[in-house]
Design a protein around this motif. Structure first.
Motif, PDB file in Angstrom:
ATOM      1  N   GLN A   1      14.848   2.960 -13.737  1.00 35.06           N
ATOM      2  CA  GLN A   1      15.289   1.634 -13.310  1.00 35.06           C
ATOM      3  C   GLN A   1      16.581   1.694 -12.497  1.00 35.06           C
ATOM      4  O   GLN A   1      16.705   1.077 -11.453  1.00 35.06           O
ATOM      5  CB  GLN A   1      15.461   0.738 -14.540  1.00 35.06           C
ATOM      6  CG  GLN A   1      16.165  -0.575 -14.281  1.00 35.06           C
ATOM      7  CD  GLN A   1      15.431  -1.451 -13.275  1.00 35.06           C
ATOM      8  OE1 GLN A   1      14.246  -1.252 -12.999  1.00 35.06           O
ATOM      9  NE2 GLN A   1      16.139  -2.414 -12.700  1.00 35.06           N
TER      10      GLN A   1
ATOM     11  N   GLY B   1      14.442   3.615  -6.504  1.00 34.69           N
ATOM     12  CA  GLY B   1      14.334   2.422  -5.664  1.00 34.69           C
ATOM     13  C   GLY B   1      15.277   2.485  -4.487  1.00 34.69           C
ATOM     14  O   GLY B   1      15.907   3.515  -4.217  1.00 34.69           O
TER      15      GLY B   1
ATOM     16  N   TYR C   1       4.374  -3.872 -16.632  1.00 32.72           N
ATOM     17  CA  TYR C   1       5.128  -3.754 -15.379  1.00 32.72           C
ATOM     18  C   TYR C   1       5.776  -2.372 -15.230  1.00 32.72           C
ATOM     19  O   TYR C   1       5.747  -1.781 -14.155  1.00 32.72           O
ATOM     20  CB  TYR C   1       6.215  -4.826 -15.268  1.00 32.72           C
ATOM     21  CG  TYR C   1       5.770  -6.242 -15.540  1.00 32.72           C
ATOM     22  CD1 TYR C   1       4.456  -6.649 -15.286  1.00 32.72           C
ATOM     23  CD2 TYR C   1       6.661  -7.189 -16.035  1.00 32.72           C
ATOM     24  CE1 TYR C   1       4.062  -7.956 -15.535  1.00 32.72           C
ATOM     25  CE2 TYR C   1       6.273  -8.491 -16.282  1.00 32.72           C
ATOM     26  CZ  TYR C   1       4.969  -8.873 -16.043  1.00 32.72           C
ATOM     27  OH  TYR C   1       4.591 -10.157 -16.298  1.00 32.72           O
ATOM     28  N   SER C   2       6.395  -1.884 -16.319  1.00 34.35           N
ATOM     29  CA  SER C   2       7.094  -0.600 -16.223  1.00 34.35           C
ATOM     30  C   SER C   2       6.122   0.508 -15.861  1.00 34.35           C
ATOM     31  O   SER C   2       6.439   1.398 -15.078  1.00 34.35           O
ATOM     32  CB  SER C   2       7.749  -0.249 -17.556  1.00 34.35           C
ATOM     33  OG  SER C   2       8.797  -1.139 -17.804  1.00 34.35           O
TER      34      SER C   2
ATOM     35  N   LYS D   1       3.297   0.160 -14.243  1.00 39.80           N
ATOM     36  CA  LYS D   1       2.874  -0.032 -12.849  1.00 39.80           C
ATOM     37  C   LYS D   1       3.930   0.507 -11.890  1.00 39.80           C
ATOM     38  O   LYS D   1       3.619   1.156 -10.901  1.00 39.80           O
ATOM     39  CB  LYS D   1       2.683  -1.520 -12.559  1.00 39.80           C
ATOM     40  CG  LYS D   1       1.261  -1.999 -12.705  1.00 39.80           C
ATOM     41  CD  LYS D   1       1.139  -3.372 -12.067  1.00 39.80           C
ATOM     42  CE  LYS D   1      -0.294  -3.870 -12.144  1.00 39.80           C
ATOM     43  NZ  LYS D   1      -0.439  -5.213 -11.609  1.00 39.80           N
ATOM     44  N   ASN D   2       5.195   0.231 -12.182  1.00 38.97           N
ATOM     45  CA  ASN D   2       6.266   0.595 -11.255  1.00 38.97           C
ATOM     46  C   ASN D   2       6.699   2.047 -11.379  1.00 38.97           C
ATOM     47  O   ASN D   2       7.050   2.677 -10.390  1.00 38.97           O
ATOM     48  CB  ASN D   2       7.488  -0.311 -11.462  1.00 38.97           C
ATOM     49  CG  ASN D   2       7.249  -1.713 -10.920  1.00 38.97           C
ATOM     50  OD1 ASN D   2       6.378  -1.911 -10.090  1.00 38.97           O
ATOM     51  ND2 ASN D   2       8.008  -2.669 -11.399  1.00 38.97           N
ATOM     52  N   ASN D   3       6.731   2.570 -12.591  1.00 39.73           N
ATOM     53  CA  ASN D   3       7.320   3.897 -12.788  1.00 39.73           C
ATOM     54  C   ASN D   3       6.464   4.857 -13.603  1.00 39.73           C
ATOM     55  O   ASN D   3       6.944   5.900 -14.037  1.00 39.73           O
ATOM     56  CB  ASN D   3       8.692   3.753 -13.459  1.00 39.73           C
ATOM     57  CG  ASN D   3       9.702   3.095 -12.532  1.00 39.73           C
ATOM     58  OD1 ASN D   3       9.860   3.517 -11.402  1.00 39.73           O
ATOM     59  ND2 ASN D   3      10.349   2.050 -12.996  1.00 39.73           N
TER      60      ASN D   3
ATOM     61  N   ASN E   1      12.215 -11.114 -11.596  1.00 37.46           N
ATOM     62  CA  ASN E   1      10.858 -10.584 -11.469  1.00 37.46           C
ATOM     63  C   ASN E   1       9.785 -11.662 -11.587  1.00 37.46           C
ATOM     64  O   ASN E   1       9.919 -12.625 -12.324  1.00 37.46           O
ATOM     65  CB  ASN E   1      10.609  -9.504 -12.523  1.00 37.46           C
ATOM     66  CG  ASN E   1      10.380 -10.090 -13.894  1.00 37.46           C
ATOM     67  OD1 ASN E   1      11.239 -10.774 -14.432  1.00 37.46           O
ATOM     68  ND2 ASN E   1       9.211  -9.855 -14.444  1.00 37.46           N
TER      69      ASN E   1
ATOM     70  N   GLU F   1       5.443  -7.473 -11.912  1.00 40.64           N
ATOM     71  CA  GLU F   1       6.137  -6.219 -11.638  1.00 40.64           C
ATOM     72  C   GLU F   1       6.978  -6.271 -10.366  1.00 40.64           C
ATOM     73  O   GLU F   1       7.620  -5.295  -9.991  1.00 40.64           O
ATOM     74  CB  GLU F   1       5.138  -5.052 -11.576  1.00 40.64           C
ATOM     75  CG  GLU F   1       4.292  -4.974 -10.294  1.00 40.64           C
ATOM     76  CD  GLU F   1       3.076  -5.864 -10.328  1.00 40.64           C
ATOM     77  OE1 GLU F   1       3.016  -6.800 -11.157  1.00 40.64           O
ATOM     78  OE2 GLU F   1       2.167  -5.637  -9.509  1.00 40.64           O
TER      79      GLU F   1
ATOM     80  N   ASP G   1      11.631  -6.846  -3.295  1.00 41.02           N
ATOM     81  CA  ASP G   1      10.250  -6.893  -2.783  1.00 41.02           C
ATOM     82  C   ASP G   1       9.998  -8.210  -2.041  1.00 41.02           C
ATOM     83  O   ASP G   1       9.065  -8.325  -1.265  1.00 41.02           O
ATOM     84  CB  ASP G   1       9.247  -6.753  -3.927  1.00 41.02           C
ATOM     85  CG  ASP G   1       9.475  -5.485  -4.731  1.00 41.02           C
ATOM     86  OD1 ASP G   1       9.830  -4.461  -4.113  1.00 41.02           O
ATOM     87  OD2 ASP G   1       9.323  -5.506  -5.962  1.00 41.02           O
TER      88      ASP G   1
END
Lengths: 345, 309
Positions: free
Chosen positions: A107, A111, A304-305, A307-309, B284, B287, B293
């Protein structure tokens, strides 16, 4: 990786030999344990079960002054606190909490932007892990991709044996930490290593609770709008303890203290469980109720986590279950998703 | 410029104008970077936001309302609602304010060349999209785009921001400007009467059936009804809208009814933000972190987001 052994009576000496760092150790506080800066080696209670608060605050403090500034006729005079960050050791961190640091890295360091405060504290921190030999009832690290003897995120890994600790030096940082203490370490034997394997197996057999995460993210997305989320958050009183004690939660607020002429900019922990967290200036709130706020917590960690990482935002420490005053149980909630009929309201 | 993304760059206030009155007044603040280096490094495009900071008071994410064609200053339209925005309202010319950014993605304006542009704002929602029409209407860029239509509404004439320039545009042949103010509310709900002299009411029950008197540009109605009445053609057109979430919802529905595809409709979804750099968590939608974004999405992308905004 090099493996050594240290006898139990030399452990205090090893702790004392660490110089130039703030050494955080698990200490006793009433009937709980708490990571605090070691004043005396005797403070360290390495036989602890789990600290009430994860030691993530060494790297991501609950309150952190980002900068002090003053208005000058032609701009600001900024004193950046980045320049005053020392060196730290987290000594005796459990695998779950160390793995949480790996998650926080995704996090704060990945990015488009790097968080410079986190980056510097992380760089300046050496992590000495301590294998877990007896999980608590609500521990479920094995269900979320880790385990009681996992070494992910450790610079040095300790395993408590009957007559000492097995010391595995994993990274250069770990090597540097122990550079002055080598005379206290002895070589380890095959018997020690097989004892470690035995302890690992014995510990793994003690886990009571588990989550099956396979295919779970898809199931959760299918029922995003279901009343299931209202039902599971029904008892929530919005205290935020599940997030404040969570080793992976990173949400923060930035606030100012001072006058119009000079001030301090401070970063403080925040929580998705508070209504003000997402409330617009217009008072519109995308997450107006506890249903939406608890749903955010479960989805952030389990959908979400990943999906992102490609990493779950939950390390299975069980603190949110142990400390919730109204018994909201993330294991039951996530497992319960399987029994929700798709499209049912 | 510091490589610490949290460190604000000093800027001097060079202009302040009152844009809207009422209990939530809006001021437009014009600022210029004090350091030449900061000015050169700050490359904003329409859609971007910046974080303004008032020492000792805090920071707020505010959309940049001036177009990138203005090289010497940035403009922000600020509604007075909280601690920081109240402090920002007290700024006078010569005061120093902190700026960091620019943040977020951009409206894909280059892809819109050769097309007609319809801009639909409601309330303070006009602020982020004002940068688009002022960019397009700039003499250097005007030839690249087709017909430009501006539609804008607020509660009362006093609540309309950017009145000065919008009234000037209203008097010109280009662009087409349509303004509206909300229906008045009485004890029995919305009142079917002109909310103010010079702002004739439309057909309340069926906006599309309103007979528009020639040359009339001001009306009593809600912004989605204004869209329904003006009926912009979707042919080779891009529509951009921003406003309160409920206004965006109905404006978009009405554009769809007129035949606009989801990919012809753009909006900016500015959630509450603190860090602006994708770290602090709160903005957010599923995601997606709106601050990095977003905030600009086309309606097709909006439909793919989890329904939590």
């Amino acid at each position: 990786m090099t493996t050594y052994k240290i006898s139990k009576d030399k452990m205090n000496e090893l702790l004392t030999s660490i110089k130039g760092y703030d050494v955080y150790v698990p200490t006793e506080m009433g009937d709980k344990f708490q990571f605090r800066v070691m004043k005396d080696a005797g403070d360290a209670k390495l036989g602890y079960s789990q600290s009430a608060k994860p030691p993530k605050d060494v790297i991501f403090p609950q309150n952190e002054v980002l900068m002090n500034y003053k208005i000058q006729p032609n701009g600001f005079d900024v004193e950046n606190s980045l320049d005053h960050i020392g060196k730290f050791v987290i000594f005796g961190i459990r695998n779950c909490d160390a793995r949480a640091l790996k998650y926080l890295d995704t996090q704060m360091l990945n990015g488009k932007y790097v968080d410079p405060y986190y980056a510097k504290r992380r760089e300046n921190t050496t992590v000495v892990g301590l294998a877990c030999n007896s999980p608590l009832y609500n521990c479920f690290c094995r269900s979320v991709g880790a385990g009681p003897h996992h070494k992910e995120g450790h610079d040095v890994h300790l395993t408590e044996l009957d007559d000492g600790y097995l010391v595995e030096v994993i990274t250069d940082k770990g090597k540097e930490l122990l550079a002055n203490s080598m005379s206290l370490l002895a070589g380890s034997s095959d018997a020690d290593t097989s004892k470690q394997a035995e302890l690992k197996q014995a510990c793994e057999a003690k886990f009571v609770r588990k989550i099956d995460v396979k295919g779970n993210d898809k199931r959760m997305l299918d029922i995003f709008e279901s009343d299931y989320w209202r039902d599971v958050s029904d008892g929530c009183i919005g205290c935020g303890i599940c997030t404040l004690l969570c080793p992976t939660c990173f949400c923060f607020d930035i606030q100012d203290i001072g006058s119009r002429k000079e001030g301090q900019r401070v970063r403080v922990w925040d929580s998705c469980q508070y209504p003000e967290y997402t409330m617009h200036a217009s008072s519109h709130n995308p997450r107006p109720g506890k249903k939406e706020r608890q749903r955010q917590r479960f989805f952030h960690k389990y959908v979400y986590s990943y999906k992102n990482n490609q990493m779950l935002g939950c390390v299975g420490c069980g603190r949110c279950i142990n400390q919730c005053p109204t018994q909201i149980d993330i294991i039951d909630v996530i497992e319960g998703v399987k029994n929700v009929k798709e499209g049912s309201e | 410029m510091s490589d610490n993304p949290y460190e604000p760059m000093p800027a001097r206030v060079i202009g302040v104008s009152m844009e809207a009155g009422g209990i939530r007044p809006v001021k437009k603040i014009q600022v210029a970077f004090i350091n030449e280096e900061d000015k050169n490094n700050f490359k904003n495009v329409p859609g971007n936001c910046a974080i303004l900071s008032m020492i000792g008071q805090g920071e707020s994410m505010i959309s940049i309302t001036s177009p990138p064609t203005e090289k010497d200053f940035l403009e922000f339209a600020i509604m007075k609602v909280g601690v920081v925005t109240t402090a920002l309202h007290e700024l006078e010319v010569g005061d120093i304010v902190g700026v960091r950014g620019p943040y977020g993605n951009a409206f894909p304006i280059d892809d819109w060349k050769g097309k007609d542009i319809v801009i639909i704002g409601a309330g303070i929602g006009m602020a982020p999209i004002r940068s688009i029409y002022n960019y397009i209407l700039h003499p250097d860029n005007r030839k690249d785009f087709g017909k430009v239509t501006l539609m804008y509404g607020a509660r009362t004439p006093n609540d309309l921001s950017f009145k000065k320039e919008l009234f000037e545009y209203e008097d010109q042949a280009d662009p087409d400007v349509f303004l509206c103010i909300d229906w008045k509310f009485g004890p029995n709900g919305m009142m079917d009467e002109d909310a103010q002299e010079g702002w004739p009411r439309i057909n309340m029950k069926d906006a599309g059936a309103t007979v528009i008197p020639p040359g009339q540009t001001r009306f009593t109605c809600f912004v989605p009804q204004l869209v329904e009445m003006i009926k912009p053609s979707p042919e080779n057109t891009i529509a951009i809208t921003c406003g309160p979430p409920i206004a965006i919802k109905f404006i978009t529905q009405n554009l769809s009814k007129l035949g606009f595809d989801d990919e012809q409709i753009f909006t900016t979804m500015e959630n509450r933000m603190k860090c602006g750099i994708g770290k602090c968590g709160r903005c957010n939608i599923g995601e997606v972190f709106v601050c990095v974004d977003g905030p600009v999405f086309n309606y097709k992308q909006v439909k793919e987001l989890l329904p939590e905004y």
